[in-house]
Structures are given as C-alpha cells and as structure tokens.
Design an enzyme around this catalytic site. Structure first.
Site, PDB file in Angstrom:
ATOM      1  N   ASN A 194       2.752   6.908  -0.243  1.00 17.64           N
ATOM      2  CA  ASN A 194       1.338   6.817   0.107  1.00 17.64           C
ATOM      3  C   ASN A 194       0.581   7.873  -0.700  1.00 17.64           C
ATOM      4  OD1 ASN A 194       1.461   9.333   1.520  1.00 17.64           O
ATOM      5  ND2 ASN A 194       2.145   8.279   3.377  1.00 17.64           N
ATOM      6  N   LEU A 195      -0.733   7.873  -0.595  1.00 16.62           N
ATOM      7  CA  LEU A 195      -1.536   8.752  -1.442  1.00 16.62           C
ATOM      8  C   LEU A 195      -1.207  10.222  -1.201  1.00 16.62           C
ATOM      9  CD1 LEU A 195      -3.775   9.044  -3.544  1.00 16.62           C
ATOM     10  CD2 LEU A 195      -5.444   9.003  -1.668  1.00 16.62           C
ATOM     11  N   SER A 196      -1.017  10.594   0.070  1.00 16.47           N
ATOM     12  CA  SER A 196      -0.708  11.986   0.392  1.00 16.47           C
ATOM     13  C   SER A 196       0.624  12.402  -0.232  1.00 16.47           C
ATOM     14  CB  SER A 196      -0.668  12.172   1.909  1.00 16.47           C
ATOM     15  OG  SER A 196      -0.244  13.472   2.252  1.00 16.47           O
ATOM     16  N   GLU A 197       1.635  11.542  -0.109  1.00 19.19           N
ATOM     17  CA  GLU A 197       2.949  11.840  -0.698  1.00 19.19           C
ATOM     18  C   GLU A 197       2.860  11.928  -2.219  1.00 19.19           C
ATOM     19  OE1 GLU A 197       5.501   9.505   2.790  1.00 19.19           O
ATOM     20  OE2 GLU A 197       4.805   8.455   0.986  1.00 19.19           O
ATOM     21  N   ASP A 263       6.602   0.796   6.286  1.00 18.54           N
ATOM     22  CA  ASP A 263       7.814  -0.019   6.425  1.00 18.54           C
ATOM     23  C   ASP A 263       7.524  -1.477   6.117  1.00 18.54           C
ATOM     24  OD1 ASP A 263       9.074   2.286   7.262  1.00 18.54           O
ATOM     25  OD2 ASP A 263       8.978   1.795   9.391  1.00 18.54           O
TER      26      ASP A 263
END
Length: 473
Positions: A194-197, A263
C-alpha cells in the site's frame, strides 16, 4: 479495458505466509461501566474468520479457484477453528503446529457494527518456522501462482528460497510485503504494497510523477516483474519496466471497513493470473473486487457471483439482450443473491400499452424478468405471411429498453419448452384467460417445484388488431 470473468476453476494457487484468526465479539452497548469510564458490551455472538494468509486463501477459494495454504500455528483451539473454517471453504491447508506457541488471534469487540476495541494475542516465533521444504515442493506441483502473504509475524523467513523454487518451475510469485526491507522479495513477479508501505521504503512522494519515478527505480533495484501500489481512495498504480504507468481509480461506492482489503487485492490478482489473464486485466479485476469488499464489515471474502455482477455492471451487461450462455450465468448470479426468476415469452411484434402493462405485472411476481422472444421464422409460422412486422433484433432491443425487463433472449421453436428446461425459472407467467394446465411449459416448471401464473390481458390491446387497422387505412 473490457472486463470479463476468468475461468477460476482451472487456476490453482498456493499461499504461504502468516496465518491468524480474526475473532469478533458482537454485542449491545447500553451503559458505562461503574468501574471505569468505558462502555459495557453484553456479548451475544462470537464469530471466527480466517485472517492474514488464511484470508487470502479463503478469498481465492471463494472465487472458485483451487487454493492451498501453508502456515504456522500453535496447538490450540484457535488453530482448530482456523483449520475447520478453511476445510469447510475447500482450502487445502498444511499447518506447522508449534507446541507452547499461541496461534495469532486478533480479537475485535463490536457493537452496532462499530469496532470498540482490538486485542492481539501473539508472540514472536521462537523457532525457525516454515522449514517445510518437502511440503512446499510437493504443493508447488500443479500450482500456477505462488502468493507470499507476509504480515511480518515471523512465519516467512525464507522468502528467497520460496521465490527461487517457484521461478525454477516457471511459477509467478506475488508478494504482499511488510517491513522496511523489500530486498527479501527480490526477483518476485509482483509485489503489492500500500502507499504507506511503499513510502516507508522509497520516501514520501509529493505527487504521482514522483511515485512513478521511485517505483520504476525500485523495480530495477529489486529485479521485480511489476509493482502495484494500492492508494486507498486514489485507486491503484501498476508499474512495469518499459511500460507506461497504469492508474486505476478507486471503485468503492461506500467504504465501510478496510479490514482485509489488501488480502482481496492479492487473492484476486493471483486467481486471475493463474487463470491466464494478463496483468492489466488482473489488476482491473482486483480493483473492482477491493471496491466491493470494503463495503463489508470485518475480514470478508468476495464471491464469484459478486465479482461477476460487478463486471456486468461495469460493462453495462447486467441487463439487456443475452445469449443462452450469458443468460445462464446471469441466472446463477441472481440466485446467489436469493433473487426470484420470472419467465414469460411471446412474439411482441409491435409493442403496445397492453404489453407494457403485462410485463410490469409479470416482473412484480419476482425479482428478475426474462422475456423470451420468438425469432422471425417461428413468428412467421405462428402468425402467417407478412409477419413479423419487426425483425427479432428490433423487437428484442425495444423490450430490453423497458424498466420491467431484465434479460431478453430469442428462441427458434414455436414454443419455449427447450429454453424452460435449461433456464428453470421460479415463476412462469403467461397472459390470457385459460387454465394453468393449458400454459405451454407448465408441466416442466411444476415438475421441478416452480410456480405457474396466468395474468389477465389488457382489453382492446392486440398486435393483430393494430396490424389490421394499419392495413385497412
């Protein structure tokens, strides 16, 4: 991009990673505790759902694809609950059960569909988990995609061994990454942060152009086949070396709960790629699936009928003129949503007010209305020379434009028995003043427990009369 439903039943996928149990305590809240300023929840329902890598496998199975799972659990009731749920869903699971090690459990206290508290039961794995070389090699046989579902809980410590084993067999590897070191996924076919990761690895991206530039650099640094960054309300961005960036907008109509959305993305991607879809098509399907699952409460899976209906809505084919194969699929989806199917048939040569009233009454007998239309040759046999006035394509197009009509199909015979035997509607409707036993096909429908209804016709409304009036004038 035109979307279509893949053949998931021929798409075996293996999931390896951190399994956990998502447990929900549901109850009402009507007072504050006298012991502390916290609400008191009177629990009246306890619900267990597979979480983490187990939820990925469950999602794959829910789409109709053969799913296998390798994970680590304790030797406890939570592991038993996981195993039972997965077995019931058709997932083949192999757990390395470690004594004196608790299965990871995420307990959520819920009241009126709101999450009040989450309690995590987990401990770092003391052993070297998933040293399952023989089992992995065995389960890779016949598999078309390998998924690494990494939640950073310690079950996955041999990423490169798994990636290289799969690549040696020509099996694509998809990874849902965690942590501050993405080099452990080097050589994967696709990773889905995701963007944060993603920004944890490459730094903050001030705009889309910087995201693309940093993503392409990451692809080259880690020898990745592709990178899919999920961006919440901004949708998804797919990056591949030598290809233009593909930006897909978010599809969610209403976001209720984002639990497990990642998921759903990787499971839909894996199943679609295993079914032979190209990557852009698989990403578009995953984007559509994520838009559905965030409208559900808690960790949830998307079913094949839900995805097929979303595709039909996206392509504008949820209603209208269909072939037999399309119609049977549409009926399966409707029944999966507990919708009652109504069937009627006729020539409908010149559509008039009587037809419209009759079709509205027919639709009121259920949730979905099928109108079967005699083709041109059968109308000519039934009505004589000079008929039909309008070709079957035009007759069906007009019927499909009515709000009461869901699906229109033509048939070549004089009567629709053959079609009824395949469609098996819940209700067969016919207009006229005769008895139910005189309705053509009534014996077929009643034979499997369906209902037959006769509706009255609107007076002074007749295609034949309209044709004669035109001819006289």
């Amino acid at each position: 991009m035109k979307l279509s439903m893949p053949r998931f039943d021929q798409a075996p996928v293996l999931v390896v990673g951190d399994v956990m149990l998502d447990r929900y305590w549901h109850g009402g809240t009507s007072r504050i505790s006298p012991e502390a300023p916290v609400p008191v929840v009177k629990v009246d329902q306890i619900e267990d759902r597979p979480g983490g890598a187990a939820n990925v496998a469950l999602n794959i199975a829910a789409l109709g694809a053969p799913a296998s799972l390798i994970g680590v659990t304790g030797q406890d009731e939570a592991a038993d609950s996981l195993a039972n749920s997965l077995q019931a869903a058709g997932v083949r699971s192999v757990f390395q059960r470690i004594a004196h090690q608790p299965t990871i459990v995420k307990l959520r206290v819920m009241s009126r569909h709101q999450q009040l508290l989450r309690i995590d039961f987990e401990e770092p794995f003391a052993t070297d988990p998933l040293s399952l070389g023989a089992e992995v090699d065995s389960l890779l046989e016949g598999v078309k995609v390998l998924v690494l579902s990494d939640y950073g809980k310690g079950a996955l410590k041999n990423h490169q061994n798994l990636i290289q084993a799969a690549r040696a067999k020509g099996i694509p590897v998809l990874a849902d990454p965690k942590g501050k070191d993405f080099s452990i996924y080097r050589g994967a076919s696709l990773i889905t942060p995701n963007l944060s990761e993603f920004e944890t690895i490459v730094g903050r991206c001030v705009d889309e152009a910087e995201l693309v530039a940093k993503g392409l650099q990451l692809l080259q640094d880690l020898d990745l086949g592709a990178l899919l960054v999920t961006r919440g309300e901004h949708g998804m961005t797919l990056l591949r070396v030598g290809q233009p960036a593909l930006h897909l907008p978010a599809r969610a109509r209403e976001v209720f709960d984002v639990t497990g959305a990642g998921d759903t993305v990787i499971s839909t991607l894996a199943a679609a790629i295993a079914a032979g879809e190209d990557l852009p098509h698989a990403v578009a399907l995953a984007n559509l699936a994520a838009g559905i699952v965030v409208g559900k409460l808690g960790t949830a899976a998307i079913s094949a009928p839900e995805l097929r209906r979303a595709i039909q809505r996206e392509e504008g084919s949820e209603r209208g003129v269909l072939g037999l194969e399309q119609l049977l699929l549409a009926i399966d989806d409707a029944r999966a949503h507990n919708e009652k199917i109504v069937f009627t048939n006729g020539c409908f040569d010149i559509l008039h007010a009587g037809h419209v009233t009759y079709l509205e009454q027919a639709r009121a007998q259920g949730d979905r209305l099928i109108v079967a239309v005699n083709d041109d040759a059968s109308v000519s046999r039934l009505k004589g020379p000079g008929r039909p006035i309008n070709s079957v394509d035009r007759r069906m197009a007009v019927l499909a434009g009515l709000g009461a009509v869901d699906w229109v199909i033509s048939f070549p015979e004089g009567t629709p028995e053959n079609l009824l035997s395949q469609v098996k509607p819940d209700v067969l409707v016919k207009g006229g003043d005769y008895g139910i036993d005189q309705v053509v096909g009534a014996d077929i429908v009643k034979g499997y427990g369906g209902t037959v209804k006769v509706l009255g016709l609107v007076e002074n409304s007749s295609t034949t009369a309209i044709v004669e009036k035109i001819r006289k004038n």
